[in-house]
Design a protein around this motif. Structure first.
Motif, mmCIF file in Angstrom:
data_model
loop_
_atom_site.group_PDB
_atom_site.id
_atom_site.type_symbol
_atom_site.label_atom_id
_atom_site.label_comp_id
_atom_site.label_asym_id
_atom_site.label_seq_id
_atom_site.Cartn_x
_atom_site.Cartn_y
_atom_site.Cartn_z
ATOM 1 N N LYS A 92 0.831 -1.202 0.000
ATOM 2 C CA LYS A 92 0.000 0.000 0.000
ATOM 3 C C LYS A 92 0.871 1.261 0.000
ATOM 4 O O LYS A 92 0.616 2.215 -0.733
ATOM 5 C CB LYS A 92 -0.917 -0.003 1.213
ATOM 6 N N GLU A 93 1.926 1.250 0.813
ATOM 7 C CA GLU A 93 2.851 2.384 0.850
ATOM 8 C C GLU A 93 3.544 2.559 -0.495
ATOM 9 O O GLU A 93 3.741 3.677 -0.962
ATOM 10 C CB GLU A 93 3.911 2.164 1.946
ATOM 11 N N LYS A 94 3.916 1.452 -1.093
ATOM 12 C CA LYS A 94 4.605 1.488 -2.381
ATOM 13 C C LYS A 94 3.701 2.097 -3.471
ATOM 14 O O LYS A 94 4.152 2.893 -4.272
ATOM 15 C CB LYS A 94 5.018 0.070 -2.789
ATOM 16 N N ARG A 95 2.433 1.715 -3.468
ATOM 17 C CA ARG A 95 1.480 2.271 -4.441
ATOM 18 C C ARG A 95 1.273 3.759 -4.211
ATOM 19 O O ARG A 95 1.103 4.528 -5.152
ATOM 20 C CB ARG A 95 0.146 1.544 -4.355
ATOM 21 N N GLY A 96 1.298 4.182 -2.958
ATOM 22 C CA GLY A 96 1.095 5.583 -2.631
ATOM 23 C C GLY A 96 2.258 6.471 -3.022
ATOM 24 O O GLY A 96 2.090 7.656 -3.265
ATOM 25 N N ASN A 97 3.447 5.899 -3.110
ATOM 26 C CA ASN A 97 4.648 6.675 -3.448
ATOM 27 C C ASN A 97 4.953 6.683 -4.929
ATOM 28 O O ASN A 97 5.924 7.300 -5.342
ATOM 29 C CB ASN A 97 5.863 6.101 -2.684
ATOM 30 N N VAL A 98 4.175 5.998 -5.723
ATOM 31 C CA VAL A 98 4.451 5.941 -7.175
ATOM 32 C C VAL A 98 3.847 7.111 -7.881
ATOM 33 O O VAL A 98 2.933 7.716 -7.561
ATOM 34 C CB VAL A 98 3.916 4.614 -7.765
#
Length: 70
Positions: free
Chosen positions: A64-70
């Motif tokens: 979820k964090e990774k998707r938010g930082n893209v």
């Protein structure tokens, strides 16, 4: 067992040390190692279930964090 650290300590008892430098990769490797330990009867069902839940929760959070930082 309450944290990912506790899962790491469980794995260490059986000689499994996981650190690749990639958080998501580490969690997935821990998940696979945990499954193997359970399959071979080294850990009981309660520890297996709790560790799996912790890992799945952390994997979800990291993704979820990774998707938010893209």
């Amino acid at each position: 067992m309450k944290t990912i650290y506790d899962v790491q300590q469980l794995l260490k008892r059986y000689g499994t040390f996981v650190y690749t430098g990639n958080r998501l990769g580490d969690l997935e490797l821990m998940d696979m190692e945990l499954t193997e330990l359970y399959k071979w009867g080294f850990i009981n069902g309660e520890d297996y279930t709790m560790a799996k839940l912790l890992l799945r929760s952390e994997i979800s959070k990291v993704e979820k964090e990774k998707r938010g930082n893209v």
